[in-house]
Design a protein around this motif. Structure first.
Motif, PDB file in Angstrom:
ATOM      1  N   LEU A  14       0.889  -1.128   0.082  1.00 25.14           N
ATOM      2  CA  LEU A  14       0.344  -0.097   0.034  1.00 25.14           C
ATOM      3  C   LEU A  14       0.856   0.945  -0.521  1.00 25.14           C
ATOM      4  O   LEU A  14       1.669   1.396   0.818  1.00 25.14           O
ATOM      5  N   LEU A  15       0.770   2.409  -1.272  1.00 23.34           N
ATOM      6  CA  LEU A  15       1.144   3.409  -0.814  1.00 23.34           C
ATOM      7  C   LEU A  15       0.507   4.589  -0.333  1.00 23.34           C
ATOM      8  O   LEU A  15      -0.829   4.740  -1.210  1.00 23.34           O
ATOM      9  N   ASP A  16       1.321   5.156   0.598  1.00 23.08           N
ATOM     10  CA  ASP A  16       0.164   6.421   1.314  1.00 23.08           C
ATOM     11  C   ASP A  16       1.353   6.992   1.708  1.00 23.08           C
ATOM     12  O   ASP A  16       2.186   6.972   2.818  1.00 23.08           O
ATOM     13  N   PRO A  17       1.622   8.693   1.032  1.00 22.32           N
ATOM     14  CA  PRO A  17       2.768   8.980   2.101  1.00 22.32           C
ATOM     15  C   PRO A  17       2.881   9.995   3.355  1.00 22.32           C
ATOM     16  O   PRO A  17       3.804   9.863   3.799  1.00 22.32           O
ATOM     17  N   MET A  18       1.668   9.724   3.208  1.00 22.45           N
ATOM     18  CA  MET A  18       1.315  10.651   5.463  1.00 22.45           C
ATOM     19  C   MET A  18       0.499   9.371   5.708  1.00 22.45           C
ATOM     20  O   MET A  18      -0.572   9.354   5.723  1.00 22.45           O
ATOM     21  N   LEU A  19       0.919   9.174   6.908  1.00 25.30           N
ATOM     22  CA  LEU A  19       0.366   8.065   8.014  1.00 25.30           C
ATOM     23  C   LEU A  19       0.109   9.036   9.259  1.00 25.30           C
ATOM     24  O   LEU A  19       0.507   9.303  10.053  1.00 25.30           O
ATOM     25  N   ALA A  20      -1.190   9.495   9.418  1.00 24.82           N
ATOM     26  CA  ALA A  20      -1.701  10.899   9.982  1.00 24.82           C
ATOM     27  C   ALA A  20      -2.612  10.929  11.003  1.00 24.82           C
ATOM     28  O   ALA A  20      -1.726  10.010  11.820  1.00 24.82           O
ATOM     29  N   THR A  21      -3.359  10.658  10.701  1.00 25.41           N
ATOM     30  CA  THR A  21      -4.537  10.225  11.939  1.00 25.41           C
ATOM     31  C   THR A  21      -5.014   8.160  11.815  1.00 25.41           C
ATOM     32  O   THR A  21      -5.234   7.635  12.832  1.00 25.41           O
ATOM     33  N   GLY A  22      -4.232   8.197  11.068  1.00 25.34           N
ATOM     34  CA  GLY A  22      -4.553   6.222  10.587  1.00 25.34           C
ATOM     35  C   GLY A  22      -5.271   5.938  10.322  1.00 25.34           C
ATOM     36  O   GLY A  22      -6.229   4.431   9.383  1.00 25.34           O
ATOM     37  N   GLY A  23      -6.855   6.849   9.732  1.00 17.61           N
ATOM     38  CA  GLY A  23      -7.847   6.588   8.735  1.00 17.61           C
ATOM     39  C   GLY A  23      -7.744   5.882   7.689  1.00 17.61           C
ATOM     40  O   GLY A  23      -9.149   4.776   7.879  1.00 17.61           O
ATOM     41  N   THR A  24      -7.400   6.614   7.194  1.00 11.80           N
ATOM     42  CA  THR A  24      -7.289   6.807   6.038  1.00 11.80           C
ATOM     43  C   THR A  24      -6.522   4.409   5.192  1.00 11.80           C
ATOM     44  O   THR A  24      -7.129   3.574   4.985  1.00 11.80           O
ATOM     45  N   LEU A  25      -5.843   4.658   6.385  1.00 13.60           N
ATOM     46  CA  LEU A  25      -4.537   3.198   6.187  1.00 13.60           C
ATOM     47  C   LEU A  25      -5.781   2.076   6.814  1.00 13.60           C
ATOM     48  O   LEU A  25      -5.282   0.965   6.076  1.00 13.60           O
ATOM     49  N   SER A  26      -6.176   2.695   8.088  1.00 14.66           N
ATOM     50  CA  SER A  26      -6.860   1.340   8.783  1.00 14.66           C
ATOM     51  C   SER A  26      -8.175   0.932   7.529  1.00 14.66           C
ATOM     52  O   SER A  26      -8.145  -0.329   7.498  1.00 14.66           O
ATOM     53  N   ALA A  27      -8.922   2.152   6.789  1.00 15.04           N
ATOM     54  CA  ALA A  27      -9.867   1.549   6.117  1.00 15.04           C
ATOM     55  C   ALA A  27      -9.453   1.024   4.620  1.00 15.04           C
ATOM     56  O   ALA A  27     -10.367  -0.093   4.283  1.00 15.04           O
ATOM     57  N   ALA A  28      -8.025   1.553   4.696  1.00 14.08           N
ATOM     58  CA  ALA A  28      -7.259   0.874   3.078  1.00 14.08           C
ATOM     59  C   ALA A  28      -7.151  -0.640   3.677  1.00 14.08           C
ATOM     60  O   ALA A  28      -7.409  -1.187   3.002  1.00 14.08           O
TER      61      ALA A  28
END
Ligand code: URA
Length: 213
Positions: free
Chosen positions: A128-142
């Motif tokens: 998975l490519l995502d430059p910013m692991l900020a709140t983690g919400g996007t990454l968790s959903a992905a």
């Protein structure tokens, strides 16, 4: 869950240039590309291979080749797109799936607005490519999305991570018993009240592709 913070002087140099608010989009894009290639080397340390016998001009020898099914690279739109070329440089035979996630700036809740991925990801190593692991919400959903499709080995490549986001992903994926790794160029201090990483680099999508109103 395993987290790997890449510790390399070239990464530190490029990341500093990237963070600088004076760095304009063309150079920013080039730096992202170069950084991802460096991170990809670390992130693919456990990529699956199978034995291959070949003949050199001198002798037969045992080598290795990437195993089937091929790895799946998944940039999270929009900012993850800026990382795709840098990743494919190291894994040119990987397949690419796309995941469009959007974050509500008020609630910080992430939802999927587009996807182009195989229905069955069983047995696939996913990057998975995502430059910013900020709140983690996007990454968790992905990650949830990939797990629901059967992915059993997920590696996330990001440029910057915030401790709050890493903790959230850790919590959300507590029941995922298969390999889950985060590779990042740096672990920053914290999030601010708007969900931006501090010191961070600002809005990665805007800096890559311009501001969308
Ligand atoms: N997304 C960004 O682009 N930047 C941040 O700092 C946080 C989330």
């Amino acid at each position: 869950m395993r987290i790997h913070v890449a510790d390399h002087p070239l990464i530190a140099h490029k990341l500093t240039m990237l963070r600088d608010q004076e760095t304009e989009s063309p150079i920013f894009r080039q730096l992202v590309d170069e950084l991802v290639t460096l991170l990809a080397y670390e992130a693919t340390r456990d990529v699956r291979t199978e034995p291959l016998t070949i003949r050199t001009p001198v002798a037969e020898t045992q080598g290795a080749k990437l195993a089937s099914p091929r790895p799946m690279v998944v940039p999270i739109l929009r900012a993850g797109l800026g990382m795709l070329e840098g990743m494919m440089r190291l894994l040119p035979t990987a397949e690419v799936g796309f995941l469009g996630m959007i974050r509500d700036e008020e609630t910080l809740h992430a939802s999927t607005y587009a996807e182009r991925l195989p229905e069955d990801l069983a047995g696939r190593q996913c990057y998975l490519l995502d430059p910013m692991l900020a709140t983690g919400g996007t990454l968790s959903a992905a990650a949830d999305f990939l797990v629901e499709r059967g992915a059993d080995d997920i590696t996330v490549i990001c440029l910057l991570a915030a401790p709050e986001g890493v903790n959230r992903v850790k919590r959300d994926l507590e029941n995922f018993s298969r390999p889950f790794t985060i590779v990042t160029a740096a672990m920053d201090e914290r999030l601010n009240d708007k969900g931006y990483i501090v010191p961070g680099l600002g809005d990665a999508g805007d800096r890559l592709y311009g501001v969308v109103d």
